[in-house]
Design an enzyme around this catalytic site. Structure first.
Site, PDB file in Angstrom:
ATOM      1  N   LYS A  71      27.756 -13.663  -0.619  1.00 10.30           N
ATOM      2  CA  LYS A  71      28.805 -14.484   0.058  1.00 10.30           C
ATOM      3  C   LYS A  71      29.096 -14.506   1.668  1.00 10.30           C
ATOM      4  O   LYS A  71      28.986 -15.350   2.307  1.00 10.30           O
ATOM      5  CB  LYS A  71      29.961 -14.590  -0.694  1.00 10.30           C
ATOM      6  CG  LYS A  71      30.242 -15.493  -1.777  1.00 10.30           C
ATOM      7  CD  LYS A  71      31.733 -15.841  -1.969  1.00 10.30           C
ATOM      8  CE  LYS A  71      32.752 -14.334  -1.899  1.00 10.30           C
ATOM      9  NZ  LYS A  71      32.320 -13.425  -2.966  1.00 10.30           N
ATOM     10  N   THR A  73      27.410 -12.843   4.008  1.00  7.43           N
ATOM     11  CA  THR A  73      26.110 -13.059   4.808  1.00  7.43           C
ATOM     12  C   THR A  73      25.656 -14.477   4.784  1.00  7.43           C
ATOM     13  O   THR A  73      25.389 -15.117   5.769  1.00  7.43           O
ATOM     14  CB  THR A  73      24.993 -12.402   3.971  1.00  7.43           C
ATOM     15  OG1 THR A  73      25.200 -10.774   3.826  1.00  7.43           O
ATOM     16  CG2 THR A  73      23.506 -12.399   4.855  1.00  7.43           C
ATOM     17  N   ARG A  94      37.204 -12.118   6.033  1.00  8.54           N
ATOM     18  CA  ARG A  94      38.272 -10.862   5.540  1.00  8.54           C
ATOM     19  C   ARG A  94      37.892  -9.747   6.449  1.00  8.54           C
ATOM     20  O   ARG A  94      36.709  -9.847   6.786  1.00  8.54           O
ATOM     21  CB  ARG A  94      38.294 -10.808   4.190  1.00  8.54           C
ATOM     22  CG  ARG A  94      38.814 -11.984   3.255  1.00  8.54           C
ATOM     23  CD  ARG A  94      38.582 -11.575   1.738  1.00  8.54           C
ATOM     24  NE  ARG A  94      37.397 -11.682   1.426  1.00  8.54           N
ATOM     25  CZ  ARG A  94      36.643 -11.206   0.299  1.00  8.54           C
ATOM     26  NH1 ARG A  94      37.597 -10.479  -0.700  1.00  8.54           N
ATOM     27  NH2 ARG A  94      35.414 -11.135  -0.133  1.00  8.54           N
ATOM     28  N   LYS A 105      30.543  -0.051  -2.422  1.00  9.64           N
ATOM     29  CA  LYS A 105      30.360  -1.432  -2.163  1.00  9.64           C
ATOM     30  C   LYS A 105      29.816  -1.699  -0.881  1.00  9.64           C
ATOM     31  O   LYS A 105      28.993  -2.811  -0.614  1.00  9.64           O
ATOM     32  CB  LYS A 105      31.587  -2.279  -2.537  1.00  9.64           C
ATOM     33  CG  LYS A 105      31.628  -3.642  -2.456  1.00  9.64           C
ATOM     34  CD  LYS A 105      32.874  -4.400  -2.824  1.00  9.64           C
ATOM     35  CE  LYS A 105      32.604  -6.135  -2.318  1.00  9.64           C
ATOM     36  NZ  LYS A 105      33.851  -6.668  -2.516  1.00  9.64           N
ATOM     37  N   ALA A 273      40.836  -9.101  -4.179  1.00  6.85           N
ATOM     38  CA  ALA A 273      40.726 -10.538  -5.145  1.00  6.85           C
ATOM     39  C   ALA A 273      40.935 -10.619  -6.353  1.00  6.85           C
ATOM     40  O   ALA A 273      40.980 -11.496  -6.938  1.00  6.85           O
ATOM     41  CB  ALA A 273      39.098 -10.763  -4.868  1.00  6.85           C
ATOM     42  N   PHE A 301      35.276 -12.705  -4.585  1.00 12.62           N
ATOM     43  CA  PHE A 301      34.546 -12.548  -6.054  1.00 12.62           C
ATOM     44  C   PHE A 301      33.869 -14.002  -6.239  1.00 12.62           C
ATOM     45  O   PHE A 301      33.566 -14.802  -5.436  1.00 12.62           O
ATOM     46  CB  PHE A 301      35.297 -12.110  -7.018  1.00 12.62           C
ATOM     47  CG  PHE A 301      35.843 -10.529  -6.895  1.00 12.62           C
ATOM     48  CD1 PHE A 301      34.629  -9.914  -6.515  1.00 12.62           C
ATOM     49  CD2 PHE A 301      36.976 -10.217  -7.059  1.00 12.62           C
ATOM     50  CE1 PHE A 301      35.211  -8.159  -6.251  1.00 12.62           C
ATOM     51  CE2 PHE A 301      37.256  -8.883  -6.898  1.00 12.62           C
ATOM     52  CZ  PHE A 301      36.493  -7.816  -6.636  1.00 12.62           C
ATOM     53  N   PHE A 381      15.453 -14.204  -2.030  1.00 12.27           N
ATOM     54  CA  PHE A 381      14.780 -12.869  -2.076  1.00 12.27           C
ATOM     55  C   PHE A 381      13.570 -13.014  -2.072  1.00 12.27           C
ATOM     56  O   PHE A 381      12.714 -14.090  -2.746  1.00 12.27           O
ATOM     57  CB  PHE A 381      15.385 -11.982  -3.226  1.00 12.27           C
ATOM     58  CG  PHE A 381      16.643 -11.453  -3.090  1.00 12.27           C
ATOM     59  CD1 PHE A 381      16.965 -10.044  -2.974  1.00 12.27           C
ATOM     60  CD2 PHE A 381      17.831 -12.287  -3.124  1.00 12.27           C
ATOM     61  CE1 PHE A 381      18.173  -9.392  -2.696  1.00 12.27           C
ATOM     62  CE2 PHE A 381      19.213 -11.607  -2.845  1.00 12.27           C
ATOM     63  CZ  PHE A 381      19.333 -10.326  -2.764  1.00 12.27           C
ATOM     64  N   TRP A 409      19.943 -13.778   5.692  1.00 14.72           N
ATOM     65  CA  TRP A 409      19.535 -12.583   5.714  1.00 14.72           C
ATOM     66  C   TRP A 409      18.584 -12.028   6.804  1.00 14.72           C
ATOM     67  O   TRP A 409      18.238 -11.195   7.487  1.00 14.72           O
ATOM     68  CB  TRP A 409      19.565 -11.759   4.613  1.00 14.72           C
ATOM     69  CG  TRP A 409      19.671 -10.157   4.579  1.00 14.72           C
ATOM     70  CD1 TRP A 409      20.649  -9.320   4.610  1.00 14.72           C
ATOM     71  CD2 TRP A 409      18.509  -9.379   4.547  1.00 14.72           C
ATOM     72  NE1 TRP A 409      20.593  -8.115   4.634  1.00 14.72           N
ATOM     73  CE2 TRP A 409      19.086  -8.015   4.524  1.00 14.72           C
ATOM     74  CE3 TRP A 409      17.203  -9.567   4.261  1.00 14.72           C
ATOM     75  CZ2 TRP A 409      18.206  -7.105   4.606  1.00 14.72           C
ATOM     76  CZ3 TRP A 409      16.269  -8.286   4.228  1.00 14.72           C
ATOM     77  CH2 TRP A 409      16.816  -7.078   4.722  1.00 14.72           C
TER      78      TRP A 409
END
Length: 556
Positions: A71, A73, A94, A105, A273, A301, A381, A409
């Site tokens: 999210k 990224t 955030r 994480k 969250a 999330f 991906f 990415w």
């Protein structure tokens, strides 16, 4: 491909004073933290209040899986792409917490060629906001215990103190502690515990406050304990809201940084969250809206938790509502929702994509109920196959939702151009008509039932006897019309983390409520929600180091 930190360290950063010129901020409007970080002054924030807000793009996601969704990224890459097609854009994100950074994480500065910089600073101490919140929270805890020691004029029941201490690290050993041991001069012995800093109500308050006066008012309304007669004790009863506000006078100012491509970014605040609203600060988002034509922000999330809270708790405090909602997914995550184990995700499985699509479909349906157009962004991906991509496009077409692949990415702004163009076109063609999920005057029970049945797909809500007694108590205290902040697992629509996909006809159990009267909502607890995480067997900290010239190593 290079690691995130290697990519970040190769970027030649521009002075933040130069970056913010493109959105009308002068060097006199900044409080500098070195060359590449700054806080925006209150003077500039106040001058912007007459400005009409630009367009708001909310980025959310399907229910997260170990396969990842990306999210942050995607949000960063999308903003860079919007700037590249000529739209004056800012990001409002955030701040990372040191707990996840040092744990498992990782940080929250994006990844690959879609990052906010300097990522080492952002993921570590940044401008000290987390430490200020920790200090304010623990100052309040110390003042409560001092009040007990000095005679307990307010008649506080030590067994019913609900205010905990906090630390911005994962430390399971501090979840339950005994304080005040040793002798009478060491205080009144009692049970206590620590939460992680981002779980503090002060974090939630900082992120909902509109200015210093509002911050002080919200702090004064925090419930910290109950008296022997079970009446609530507020911060205002202790008369310490002024001191707490003083500790936060700089932390409330939003932080300015930049992306790899030079897009101005406001990175500020970061409440949990799953037990709070999980969004960056109202001040940061509002400021970006008044400076830029487009603002990209994200919710924590999946859309069932983060976006619901953004739309029902945060949006009423903003000058505008989202003009478009982007739901991020990966084919890998959809396959996991379709029953594929993590080790088999690189194997083509069209049937699993079809099966897992139900999760994405429900999130799209849910977001449309708020009156904003929805666009699906597929975080691409290398293992994604043409058959899987084509299947997903056909499935999205069947529910009439625009979908675009994005490779931000790997390719930065260029990888998000199609997505950026589709979102702009969607906003221009489909005006948003925001509406909340529930009415302000609905009871807490009715609000929860609406969320469970409309957003989660559940059948009913079961309230424990403790929760029912609390509801009666809340009515006498005047808290019975506050918004609801659901605390549940992020991995499923239900309160069972193993129920992936789009389960239905399940029952949600509310075991108890936690009043967050300063933040202005009631937290409804389902299942076991951890507010002080622990470290994994091999925490990320094991890979971290620093060179002799001060460069970070192994940060991600």
């Amino acid at each position: 491909m290079s690691s995130d930190i290697e990519i970040a360290q190769r970027v030649e950063l521009k002075p933040i004073t130069e970056i913010v010129n493109q959105v009308g901020i002068d060097s006199d409007d900044l409080e500098l933290y070195g060359k590449y970080k700054a806080k925006l002054s209150f003077e500039k924030i106040n001058k912007l209040k007459s400005q009409k807000p630009g367009k708001l793009i909310l980025v959310t996601a399907i229910n997260p899986t170990p396969a990842g969704e990306g999210k942050s990224t995607m949000s960063i890459g999308l903003a860079d792409a919007l700037n590249k097609i000529g739209k004056k854009t800012m990001i409002a994100l955030r701040e990372p917490s040191l707990g996840p950074v040092m744990g498992i994480k990782g940080g929250a500065a994006g990844g690959g060629y879609a990052q906010v910089l300097p990522m080492e600073d952002i993921n570590l101490h940044f401008t000290g906001d987390m430490h200020a919140i920790t200090s304010a929270n623990n100052a309040l805890a110390a003042l409560i215990d001092n009040h007990l020691q000095q005679g307990n004029e307010l008649n506080i029941d030590p067994r019913r103190i609900i205010w905990k201490r906090v630390l911005d690290l994962n430390d399971r050993a501090l979840r339950q502690v005994i304080i005040g041991l040793g002798s009478p001069v060491n205080g009144v012995p009692r049970e206590d515990g620590f939460d992680i800093t981002v779980a503090s109500e002060i974090m939630a308050i900082l992120c909902l406050a509109t200015d210093l006066s509002d911050l002080k008012e919200r702090l004064s309304n925090i419930v910290v304990a109950y008296r022997y007669d079970k009446s609530p004790v507020y911060v205002r009863d202790l008369k310490v809201e002024g001191a707490l506000t003083l500790l936060l006078k700089d932390a409330i100012k939003p932080n300015l940084v930049q992306t790899i491509y030079g897009t101005p970014a406001l990175v500020h605040g970061g409440p949990f969250a799953n037990i709070a609203h999980g969004c960056n600060s109202v001040i940061a988002t509002t400021t970006a809206l008044r400076l830029a034509d487009y603002t990209v922000t994200e919710a924590g999330f999946g859309a069932d938790l983060g976006a619901e809270k953004f739309l029902d708790i945060k949006t009423p405090n903003l000058p505008t509502s989202p003009d478009a909602i982007v739901v991020v997914a990966t084919l890998r995550a959809l396959k996991m929702h379709g029953g594929v184990v993590k080790t088999d995700l690189n194997i083509e499985n069209v049937e699993a994509v079809k099966k897992g699509f139900v999760n994405l479909e429900r999130h799209v349906k849910n977001m449309r109920q708020y009156g904003a157009p929805v666009v699906v962004a597929i975080n691409q991906f290398t293992a994604d196959t043409d058959n899987e991509i084509e299947t997903l496009k056909e499935l999205c077409q069947s529910i009439n939702v625009p979908v675009e692949l994005a490779s931000v990415w790997e390719n930065g702004a260029d990888g998000g151009l199609d997505l950026a163009k589709t979102i702009v076109q969607t906003i221009e063609q489909t005006p948003a008509t925001y509406q909340k999920l529930y009415q302000d005057n609905d009871s807490i029970q009715k609000k929860i039932e609406k969320i469970v049945q409309t957003i989660y797909g559940g059948k009913s809500v079961q309230f424990s006897s403790k929760a029912l007694n609390q509801l009666k108590q809340f009515e006498t205290f005047g808290w019975d019309k506050l918004p609801v902040c659901m605390a549940k697992t992020q991995y499923s629509f239900s309160d069972n983390p193993s129920l992936l996909g789009a389960p239905s006809d399940f029952e949600i159990t509310i075991r108890e409520f936690v009043p967050k009267t300063g933040a202005g909502f009631i937290v409804a607890l389902t299942g076991d929600v951890m507010t002080m995480p622990g470290l994994p067997k091999k925490p990320a900290a094991l890979n971290m180091d620093v060179t002799s010239n001060g460069s970070a190593v192994g940060l991600f």
